[in-house]
Motif scaffolding. Structure first.
Motif, PDB file in Angstrom:
ATOM      1  N   VAL A 180       0.845  -1.206   0.000  1.00 52.96           N
ATOM      2  CA  VAL A 180       0.000   0.000   0.000  1.00 52.96           C
ATOM      3  C   VAL A 180       0.874   1.249   0.000  1.00 52.96           C
ATOM      4  O   VAL A 180       0.603   2.208  -0.732  1.00 52.96           O
ATOM      5  N   LEU A 181       1.941   1.259   0.772  1.00 52.48           N
ATOM      6  CA  LEU A 181       2.856   2.409   0.814  1.00 52.48           C
ATOM      7  C   LEU A 181       3.556   2.592  -0.530  1.00 52.48           C
ATOM      8  O   LEU A 181       3.636   3.709  -1.048  1.00 52.48           O
ATOM      9  N   CYS A 182       4.056   1.493  -1.099  1.00 49.04           N
ATOM     10  CA  CYS A 182       4.739   1.584  -2.403  1.00 49.04           C
ATOM     11  C   CYS A 182       3.805   2.090  -3.487  1.00 49.04           C
ATOM     12  O   CYS A 182       4.149   2.981  -4.260  1.00 49.04           O
ATOM     13  N   ASN A 183       2.616   1.498  -3.552  1.00 49.44           N
ATOM     14  CA  ASN A 183       1.663   1.819  -4.606  1.00 49.44           C
ATOM     15  C   ASN A 183       0.942   3.136  -4.359  1.00 49.44           C
ATOM     16  O   ASN A 183       0.590   3.844  -5.290  1.00 49.44           O
ATOM     17  N   GLY A 184       0.720   3.469  -3.091  1.00 48.76           N
ATOM     18  CA  GLY A 184      -0.084   4.635  -2.767  1.00 48.76           C
ATOM     19  C   GLY A 184       0.687   5.919  -2.553  1.00 48.76           C
ATOM     20  O   GLY A 184       0.128   7.003  -2.716  1.00 48.76           O
ATOM     21  N   TYR A 242      -0.154  15.793  -4.377  1.00 46.25           N
ATOM     22  CA  TYR A 242      -1.018  15.899  -3.194  1.00 46.25           C
ATOM     23  C   TYR A 242      -2.466  15.498  -3.476  1.00 46.25           C
ATOM     24  O   TYR A 242      -3.150  14.974  -2.607  1.00 46.25           O
ATOM     25  N   VAL A 243      -2.909  15.724  -4.689  1.00 45.20           N
ATOM     26  CA  VAL A 243      -4.278  15.350  -5.048  1.00 45.20           C
ATOM     27  C   VAL A 243      -4.388  13.848  -5.320  1.00 45.20           C
ATOM     28  O   VAL A 243      -5.398  13.225  -4.993  1.00 45.20           O
ATOM     29  N   SER A 244      -3.340  13.263  -5.895  1.00 45.43           N
ATOM     30  CA  SER A 244      -3.436  11.855  -6.287  1.00 45.43           C
ATOM     31  C   SER A 244      -3.156  10.878  -5.152  1.00 45.43           C
ATOM     32  O   SER A 244      -3.714   9.771  -5.149  1.00 45.43           O
ATOM     33  N   VAL A 245      -2.332  11.241  -4.181  1.00 39.43           N
ATOM     34  CA  VAL A 245      -1.947  10.288  -3.130  1.00 39.43           C
ATOM     35  C   VAL A 245      -3.141   9.747  -2.340  1.00 39.43           C
ATOM     36  O   VAL A 245      -3.221   8.524  -2.135  1.00 39.43           O
ATOM     37  N   PRO A 246      -4.086  10.559  -1.882  1.00 43.79           N
ATOM     38  CA  PRO A 246      -5.208   9.962  -1.140  1.00 43.79           C
ATOM     39  C   PRO A 246      -5.970   8.913  -1.959  1.00 43.79           C
ATOM     40  O   PRO A 246      -6.286   7.832  -1.442  1.00 43.79           O
ATOM     41  N   GLY A 247      -6.229   9.198  -3.217  1.00 42.05           N
ATOM     42  CA  GLY A 247      -6.925   8.237  -4.073  1.00 42.05           C
ATOM     43  C   GLY A 247      -6.095   6.984  -4.314  1.00 42.05           C
ATOM     44  O   GLY A 247      -6.624   5.870  -4.318  1.00 42.05           O
ATOM     45  N   LEU A 248      -4.799   7.171  -4.519  1.00 37.03           N
ATOM     46  CA  LEU A 248      -3.927   6.017  -4.715  1.00 37.03           C
ATOM     47  C   LEU A 248      -3.870   5.142  -3.469  1.00 37.03           C
ATOM     48  O   LEU A 248      -3.858   3.909  -3.563  1.00 37.03           O
ATOM     49  N   LEU A 249      -3.837   5.769  -2.306  1.00 34.65           N
ATOM     50  CA  LEU A 249      -3.833   4.998  -1.057  1.00 34.65           C
ATOM     51  C   LEU A 249      -5.124   4.193  -0.898  1.00 34.65           C
ATOM     52  O   LEU A 249      -5.088   3.022  -0.507  1.00 34.65           O
ATOM     53  N   VAL A 250      -6.246   4.816  -1.209  1.00 34.00           N
ATOM     54  CA  VAL A 250      -7.525   4.110  -1.120  1.00 34.00           C
ATOM     55  C   VAL A 250      -7.555   2.959  -2.127  1.00 34.00           C
ATOM     56  O   VAL A 250      -7.928   1.830  -1.786  1.00 34.00           O
ATOM     57  N   ALA A 251      -7.148   3.230  -3.357  1.00 36.44           N
ATOM     58  CA  ALA A 251      -7.168   2.190  -4.390  1.00 36.44           C
ATOM     59  C   ALA A 251      -6.218   1.051  -4.038  1.00 36.44           C
ATOM     60  O   ALA A 251      -6.580  -0.127  -4.185  1.00 36.44           O
ATOM     61  N   ALA A 252      -5.019   1.366  -3.565  1.00 33.37           N
ATOM     62  CA  ALA A 252      -4.066   0.327  -3.176  1.00 33.37           C
ATOM     63  C   ALA A 252      -4.620  -0.499  -2.030  1.00 33.37           C
ATOM     64  O   ALA A 252      -4.466  -1.726  -1.984  1.00 33.37           O
ATOM     65  N   SER A 253      -5.285   0.165  -1.105  1.00 32.25           N
ATOM     66  CA  SER A 253      -5.886  -0.536   0.033  1.00 32.25           C
ATOM     67  C   SER A 253      -7.016  -1.463  -0.417  1.00 32.25           C
ATOM     68  O   SER A 253      -7.141  -2.589   0.075  1.00 32.25           O
ATOM     69  N   ILE A 254      -7.828  -1.007  -1.357  1.00 25.87           N
ATOM     70  CA  ILE A 254      -8.924  -1.835  -1.870  1.00 25.87           C
ATOM     71  C   ILE A 254      -8.358  -3.051  -2.614  1.00 25.87           C
ATOM     72  O   ILE A 254      -8.827  -4.180  -2.431  1.00 25.87           O
ATOM     73  N   ASN A 255      -7.349  -2.827  -3.459  1.00 30.68           N
ATOM     74  CA  ASN A 255      -6.716  -3.939  -4.174  1.00 30.68           C
ATOM     75  C   ASN A 255      -6.106  -4.929  -3.198  1.00 30.68           C
ATOM     76  O   ASN A 255      -6.256  -6.145  -3.345  1.00 30.68           O
ATOM     77  N   ALA A 256      -5.409  -4.421  -2.174  1.00 27.68           N
ATOM     78  CA  ALA A 256      -4.777  -5.296  -1.186  1.00 27.68           C
ATOM     79  C   ALA A 256      -5.826  -6.054  -0.377  1.00 27.68           C
ATOM     80  O   ALA A 256      -5.682  -7.256  -0.130  1.00 27.68           O
ATOM     81  N   ALA A 257      -6.884  -5.374   0.035  1.00 30.06           N
ATOM     82  CA  ALA A 257      -7.934  -6.036   0.813  1.00 30.06           C
ATOM     83  C   ALA A 257      -8.606  -7.137  -0.007  1.00 30.06           C
ATOM     84  O   ALA A 257      -8.861  -8.236   0.506  1.00 30.06           O
ATOM     85  N   GLY A 258      -8.881  -6.848  -1.260  1.00 32.82           N
ATOM     86  CA  GLY A 258      -9.473  -7.874  -2.133  1.00 32.82           C
ATOM     87  C   GLY A 258      -8.565  -9.080  -2.272  1.00 32.82           C
ATOM     88  O   GLY A 258      -9.015 -10.230  -2.197  1.00 32.82           O
ATOM     89  N   ALA A 259      -7.279  -8.832  -2.465  1.00 35.12           N
ATOM     90  CA  ALA A 259      -6.326  -9.933  -2.583  1.00 35.12           C
ATOM     91  C   ALA A 259      -6.220 -10.705  -1.272  1.00 35.12           C
ATOM     92  O   ALA A 259      -6.134 -11.940  -1.270  1.00 35.12           O
TER      93      ALA A 259
END
Length: 160
Positions: free
Chosen positions: A107-111, A128-145
C-alpha cells in the motif's frame, strides 16, 4: 535463470487477463486509471515468481490505462514500472513469510512512493491530489487480494 514452463506462461496470461478485467472496474478517485488491476497481480504471487507477478501488474496497469483513455500519456510507462516493482517487493516479502508486513509495504509503495516522481514531473499539486486516491485504491486492491488469497491457496494445494 530458470526456463519458463508452458504452465507458468499460461498462468501469467490468465492473471494478466484478470488484471484487464480488474482494469475495467474503475474506482472514482480522480485519475481515470485507478482500478482493480493490481488485485490479480497480488494473488499471482501464490503461483508465479516475483518477476512474473510484477509483469502481471505492469501489463495490468497499461491495459487499465488504455481503458481509462491514457490520461497521463507516456507517464503510464513509468507507472507500469512502479507497479512491477511494488508487486515484486510484495512477492519477495510473501516468499520470505512476511505475511503481515507485505500488505502495508504494498500500500505504501503503490499509494505514496509511486506518486513521488510525479511531484517533480508534473507538479506538487498533482502529487497531493493523487496520493489519497492512490492509497484508497491500493488498500482496496490489497484487501481484495487478502480475501481471495486463502481460497486460492486451497485451490493451489489441490491442483499442484
Amino acid at each position: 535463470m530458470t526456463k519458463l514452463s508452458t504452465q507458468k506462461i499460461t498462468l501469467a496470461a490468465l492473471f494478466i487477463s484478470l488484471a484487464a478485467v480488474g482494469g475495467m472496474i474503475k474506482i472514482p478517485l480522480g485519475v481515470a486509471s485507478i482500478a482493480l488491476d493490481s488485485l490479480p497481480a497480488l494473488v499471482a504471487v501464490l503461483f508465479l515468481s516475483a518477476p512474473l507477478a510484477g509483469t502481471v501488474a505492469a501489463l495490468g496497469h497499461l491495459i487499465s490505462a488504455l481503458f481509462g483513455g491514457m490520461p497521463l500519456g507516456p507517464f503510464h510507462l513509468i507507472i507500469a514500472l512502479e507497479m512491477w516493482a511494488a508487486v515484486w517487493i510484495f512477492a519477495k516479502l510473501h516468499a520470505a513469510g512476511k505475511n503481515v508486513l507485505k500488505w502495508p509495504v504494498f500500500v505504501l509503495c503503490n499509494g505514496v512512493l509511486a506518486a513521488i516522481p510525479f511531484y517533480f514531473l508534473l507538479s506538487p499539486a498533482f502529487f497531493y491530489v493523487s496520493v489519497p486516491g492512490l492509497l484508497v485504491a491500493a488498500s482496496i486492491n490489497a484487501a481484495g487480494a487478502a480475501i481471495v488469497m486463502p481460497f486460492m491457496n486451497k485451490v493451489g494445494e489441490k491442483v499442484w
